[in-house]
Design an enzyme around this catalytic site. Structure first.
Site, PDB file in Angstrom:
ATOM      1  N   TYR A 165       0.833  -1.206   0.000  1.00 32.47           N
ATOM      2  CA  TYR A 165       0.000   0.000   0.000  1.00 32.47           C
ATOM      3  C   TYR A 165       0.870   1.261   0.000  1.00 32.47           C
ATOM      4  O   TYR A 165       0.639   2.193  -0.765  1.00 32.47           O
ATOM      5  CB  TYR A 165      -0.898  -0.068   1.232  1.00 32.47           C
ATOM      6  CG  TYR A 165      -1.841   1.089   1.445  1.00 32.47           C
ATOM      7  CD1 TYR A 165      -3.005   1.203   0.687  1.00 32.47           C
ATOM      8  CD2 TYR A 165      -1.603   2.040   2.431  1.00 32.47           C
ATOM      9  CE1 TYR A 165      -3.892   2.260   0.902  1.00 32.47           C
ATOM     10  CE2 TYR A 165      -2.474   3.092   2.647  1.00 32.47           C
ATOM     11  CZ  TYR A 165      -3.627   3.206   1.892  1.00 32.47           C
ATOM     12  OH  TYR A 165      -4.498   4.243   2.109  1.00 32.47           O
ATOM     13  N   LYS A 169       0.985   4.242  -2.738  1.00 35.51           N
ATOM     14  CA  LYS A 169       0.632   5.604  -2.331  1.00 35.51           C
ATOM     15  C   LYS A 169       1.779   6.580  -2.613  1.00 35.51           C
ATOM     16  O   LYS A 169       1.548   7.734  -2.979  1.00 35.51           O
ATOM     17  CB  LYS A 169       0.242   5.625  -0.858  1.00 35.51           C
ATOM     18  CG  LYS A 169      -1.122   4.989  -0.585  1.00 35.51           C
ATOM     19  CD  LYS A 169      -2.217   5.647  -1.417  1.00 35.51           C
ATOM     20  CE  LYS A 169      -3.619   5.323  -0.953  1.00 35.51           C
ATOM     21  NZ  LYS A 169      -4.644   5.780  -1.938  1.00 35.51           N
TER      22      LYS A 169
HETATM   23  P1  NAI Z   1     -13.568   3.346   1.837  1.00 35.97           P
HETATM   24  O1  NAI Z   1     -13.292   1.905   1.793  1.00 35.97           O
HETATM   25  O2  NAI Z   1     -14.596   3.851   2.762  1.00 35.97           O
HETATM   26  O3  NAI Z   1     -13.886   3.864   0.391  1.00 35.97           O
HETATM   27  C1  NAI Z   1     -13.211   3.421  -0.732  1.00 35.97           C
HETATM   28  C2  NAI Z   1     -14.206   3.129  -1.815  1.00 35.97           C
HETATM   29  O4  NAI Z   1     -13.499   2.749  -2.990  1.00 35.97           O
HETATM   30  C3  NAI Z   1     -15.154   1.976  -1.485  1.00 35.97           C
HETATM   31  O5  NAI Z   1     -16.481   2.394  -1.559  1.00 35.97           O
HETATM   32  C4  NAI Z   1     -14.803   0.921  -2.511  1.00 35.97           C
HETATM   33  O6  NAI Z   1     -15.929   0.162  -2.948  1.00 35.97           O
HETATM   34  C5  NAI Z   1     -14.235   1.745  -3.636  1.00 35.97           C
HETATM   35  N1  NAI Z   1     -13.370   0.946  -4.501  1.00 35.97           N
HETATM   36  C6  NAI Z   1     -12.445   0.042  -4.143  1.00 35.97           C
HETATM   37  N2  NAI Z   1     -11.845  -0.474  -5.240  1.00 35.97           N
HETATM   38  C7  NAI Z   1     -12.412   0.117  -6.308  1.00 35.97           C
HETATM   39  C8  NAI Z   1     -12.192   0.003  -7.712  1.00 35.97           C
HETATM   40  N3  NAI Z   1     -11.284  -0.829  -8.226  1.00 35.97           N
HETATM   41  N4  NAI Z   1     -12.925   0.767  -8.530  1.00 35.97           N
HETATM   42  C9  NAI Z   1     -13.852   1.619  -8.037  1.00 35.97           C
HETATM   43  N5  NAI Z   1     -14.109   1.751  -6.717  1.00 35.97           N
HETATM   44  C10 NAI Z   1     -13.389   1.007  -5.866  1.00 35.97           C
HETATM   45  O7  NAI Z   1     -12.175   4.054   2.162  1.00 35.97           O
HETATM   46  P2  NAI Z   1     -11.756   5.534   2.491  1.00 35.97           P
HETATM   47  O8  NAI Z   1     -11.144   5.544   3.804  1.00 35.97           O
HETATM   48  O9  NAI Z   1     -12.818   6.479   2.213  1.00 35.97           O
HETATM   49  O10 NAI Z   1     -10.585   5.723   1.453  1.00 35.97           O
HETATM   50  C11 NAI Z   1     -10.628   6.555   0.344  1.00 35.97           C
HETATM   51  C12 NAI Z   1      -9.214   6.748  -0.171  1.00 35.97           C
HETATM   52  O11 NAI Z   1      -8.472   7.402   0.814  1.00 35.97           O
HETATM   53  C13 NAI Z   1      -8.483   5.464  -0.462  1.00 35.97           C
HETATM   54  O12 NAI Z   1      -7.676   5.643  -1.623  1.00 35.97           O
HETATM   55  C14 NAI Z   1      -7.598   5.265   0.738  1.00 35.97           C
HETATM   56  O13 NAI Z   1      -6.472   4.484   0.461  1.00 35.97           O
HETATM   57  C15 NAI Z   1      -7.273   6.684   1.075  1.00 35.97           C
HETATM   58  N6  NAI Z   1      -6.838   6.906   2.441  1.00 35.97           N
HETATM   59  C16 NAI Z   1      -7.736   6.845   3.477  1.00 35.97           C
HETATM   60  C17 NAI Z   1      -7.299   7.065   4.747  1.00 35.97           C
HETATM   61  C18 NAI Z   1      -8.243   7.087   5.874  1.00 35.97           C
HETATM   62  O14 NAI Z   1      -7.833   7.428   6.985  1.00 35.97           O
HETATM   63  N7  NAI Z   1      -9.508   6.776   5.666  1.00 35.97           N
HETATM   64  C19 NAI Z   1      -5.887   7.305   5.061  1.00 35.97           C
HETATM   65  C20 NAI Z   1      -5.045   7.418   3.899  1.00 35.97           C
HETATM   66  C21 NAI Z   1      -5.541   7.204   2.652  1.00 35.97           C
END
Ligand code: NAI
Length: 726
Positions: A165, A169
């Protein structure tokens, strides 16, 4: 209220992974501000398993319920072109792309399978690549676009169990950096968000007590602002959480030269010995682009050139450094050429020819060992407690040189450098360095005091005034006793730098432009060297052993090619001087003086001075101009003889043969027919050339006598006025 709001009316925003977490809040916010939103979500599990349309549909329904416009897209971002196509099919355009979709497959490094690795890279890095690749040509065509990539603190700092990851990133930061560069010409901005928010990705990672505080809604406005047309941010990484946001940047240390010269190699021991300097972050700075990075490297390589590289620094104690400096006759000659010594001045041959019976160094040269000691020093970066000093923001403020022993034409010198005081001037820190230089037997030869102004490093609570700085001296109020001019050449800085000051600010147009200059500026110490050389001609008959001390304050920069005017006043054995730029009238060196053991005015000095003929400097200027623009001079098509008078007597003649064109001292050469003869006093000629006396008025008042072809003289007038605008 909506008039004050940052709106997105008419904009089409694509948010990937918008079915939950952060993406959902982005989609809701954009829609609430007028954007048409593509809610993309594969609807799979947290680890990238399965798929469903529910997640995206729910968010679309939520937007519509609130009166907004949205459409669902269920493609995986790995097929990014399909996601962008949904925007085009439904709304006919796309303006903003938020690459947010993400999954986790956390495992300790040893347990990561190929599949764990590939899937993470595919969703995060390749997904952002594919959507951006499809949107970029559209953005380019419409000359507008905003892309947000989603990085993570895991990518910036690393995190246990997230090797796959954090690699993906960190890769997104690289992608952002380059997209920002490639897009900027077309108003396409690309930035990274590093969020920390409560979501299903973090529910078992973040401690429960802070989990509830980390609402994704608090980050969405940061992302939305970055995507607004009024936001100019580009190529940045913004860390945001819990209603806070800050920019993250890379920093590079000043580093260390690992070898003594260009021809030397680097041993492992060299690296070990310099390691503390390699990793010393005291003077570290952010480099804003790869060009700046290359320039920094070139700058380091320049320092390795002959004459600098043979020196070594050793640290005696925490506050003193000793620097060894070796020089030979060639170095003295190079310096003399750099400050304008010329074989055309008979008395200056002894500075330029090593076999001359009186070969001797110009005293100004002995600032070079001190400057080199300063260059190699580690003291500057930590001079101001609690403040980082950026070496690029240091200006040379004042210089004092005191000659104590005999100056030889070659040798090895040891300079002891220390900081005598650091003054808090508010807008910056004035660092006063003391550099005492000894010969190999340990005999003190000369002392330098260098006052450097570190812009932006002030307000550290230090003293405003000090006791160590050798004071400047106010010039007398009367007219100068002697005034001499020297026109620097366009290559003056290029030549002077070979004496050891390789700061690229004086040669590299890219760097001087960064510093806000129209072209690379001349070294202050070059103007200092030129001024003191002229003073030696006027008051010491070029006997350099008479120089005891020199002090000056640098006021304004000089551009190579400008003419320096050095005004001098004798006060006992002290010669006050002030140097200004003739073309701009601006003073560049002030409060300056040369202390001599005794004054020995030279015949040449008198001749060159205001007490002799000031017009010589103007003819010199005309000679240069005619050489520079011969066609313009030729267009006058005449031969003139100037009789320069003093106290009613002709004291000098100049011939201006503009047919050739050539200007020289003395009557016209045999075979040359003078068409117009001009007789004018030295003072009036200077007044006319500097535009203070109108030639017509001078003619009417009988100050200017013209015989022969008078019409021709009128043709010359404008040429002299424009060309010799001193
Ligand atoms: P989340 O899991 O709530 O939302 C991510 C969404 O992306 C999900 O709804 C999922 O279905 C969708 N998804 C996954 N693979 C996919 C694909 N191949 N095509 C289309 N949609 C897809 O996660 P969150 O926390 O909202 O994360 C959003 C972004 O922020 C991610 O890239 C994550 O790595 C990043 N991030 C989040 C952090 C946090 O504290 N929540 C920290 C650092 C980064």
């Amino acid at each position: 209220m909506s008039g004050d709001q940052l709106r997105f009316d008419g904009r089409v925003v694509v948010v990937t992974g918008a079915g939950a977490g952060l993406g959902r809040t982005y989609a809701l916010l954009f829609a609430s501000r007028g954007a048409k939103v593509v809610v993309n979500d594969l609807g799979g599990g947290r680890h990238g398993d399965g798929k469903s349309s529910k997640a995206a549909d729910d968010v679309v329904a939520e937007i519509k319920k609130a009166g907004g416009t949205a459409v669902a897209d269920y493609n995986s971002v790995v097929e990014g072109e399909k996601v962008i196509q949904t925007a085009l099919d439904n709304f006919g355009r796309v303006d903003v792309l938020i690459n947010n979709a993400g999954i986790l497959r956390d495992k300790s490094f040893a347990r990561i399978s190929d599949q764990d690795w590939d899937l993470i890279q595919a969703v995060h890095l390749k997904g952002a690549f594919k959507t951006s690749q499809a949107a970029f040509p559209i953005f380019k065509k419409q000359n507008y676009g905003r892309i947000i990539n989603t990085t993570s603190n895991s990518g910036i700092y690393g995190n246990f169990g997230q090797a796959n990851y954090s690699a993906a990133k960190a890769g997104l930061i690289g992608l952002t950096n380059t997209l920002a560069i490639e897009g900027s010409r077309n108003n396409i901005h690309c930035n990274c968000i590093a969020p920390t928010a409560a979501s299903r990705l973090t529910e078992d990672i973040l401690p429960p007590d802070i989990y509830n505080e980390l609402k994704p809604e608090l980050i969405a406005p940061v992302v939305a602002y970055l995507c607004h047309e009024s936001c100019t941010e580009n190529g940045s990484v913004i860390d945001s959480a819990a209603g806070w946001a800050g920019k993250v940047q890379t920093f590079r240390s000043s580093g260390a030269l690992l070898r003594g010269s260009m021809s030397a190699g680097v041993t492992i021991e060299n690296v070990r010995d310099n390691w503390s300097k390699v990793v010393e972050m005291g003077g570290a700075k952010h480099l804003s682009n790869i060009q700046e990075c290359t320039l920094e490297l070139m700058n380091s390589l320049e320092k390795l050139r002959e004459g600098i590289g043979s020196k070594s620094t050793s640290q005696d104690s925490s506050s003193d450094e000793t620097e060894t400096f070796t020089y030979e006759e060639k170095d003295l000659i190079l310096y003399a050429l750099g400050v304008g010594a010329s074989v055309t001045t008979e008395e200056e041959l002894k500075f330029l020819y090593e076999n001359h019976e009186s070969f001797s160094p110009l005293p100004g040269y002995f600032v070079c060992p001190a400057l080199t000691a300063l260059y190699m020093s580690r003291l500057t970066t930590s001079a101001v407690p609690g403040k980082e000093i950026s070496l690029e923001r240091i200006l040379h403020g004042e210089q004092y040189l005191e000659i104590v022993g005999d100056l030889k034409s070659s040798g090895t010198l040891h300079s002891k450098l220390s900081i005598s005081e650091v003054l808090d001037k508010g807008s910056g820190a004035l660092i006063v360095y003391q550099v005492d230089t000894y010969d190999e037997e340990g005999k003190l030869l000369f002392k330098n005091q260098i006052a450097s102004f570190a812009v932006g490093s002030g307000n550290f609570g230090g003293p405003r005034t000090g006791t160590k700085l050798v004071p400047t001296a106010a010039k007398p109020t009367r007219n100068p006793d002697v005034s001499l001019q020297y026109k620097t050449s366009d290559d003056q800085a290029a030549l002077y730098r070979l004496s050891g000051d390789f700061n690229p600010l004086h040669i590299d147009p890219n760097l001087s432009a960064l510093g806000g200059y129209e072209k690379p500026i001349l070294h202050g110490l070059c103007s200092f060297g030129i001024s003191t050389r002229l003073i030696m001609g006027a008051f010491a008959n070029y006997d350099t052993s008479l120089v005891k001390a020199i002090k000056c304050r640098f006021v304004k920069p000089v551009l190579p090619g400008q003419t320096l005017k050095v005004e001098m006043w004798r006060d006992g054995n002290r010669i006050h001087f002030e140097t200004s730029v003739v073309e701009t009238g601006q003073v560049c060196i002030a409060g300056a003086y040369v202390d001599l053991k005794e004054v020995k005015p030279s015949i040449r000095g008198n001749k060159m001075s205001g007490a002799g003929l000031e017009s010589d400097a103007i003819f010199q200027f005309i000679i240069d101009k005619v050489k520079e623009t011969p066609e313009k001079a030729k267009s006058v098509n005449g031969v003139f003889l100037y009789n320069i008078t003093k106290d009613g007597k002709v004291v000098k003649q100049w011939t201006m043969d503009l047919k050739k064109p050539i200007v020289y001292e003395g009557p016209a050469k045999a075979g040359t027919t003078v068409q117009t003869t001009v007789t004018v006093s030295d003072a009036d000629f200077v007044q006319m050339a500097t535009g203070k006396l109108n030639p017509q008025a001078a003619f009417m008042k009988g100050k200017l006598k013209v015989t022969g072809n008078v019409m021709l003289a009128q043709k010359l007038g404008p040429l002299l006025q424009t060309e010799a605008k001193l």
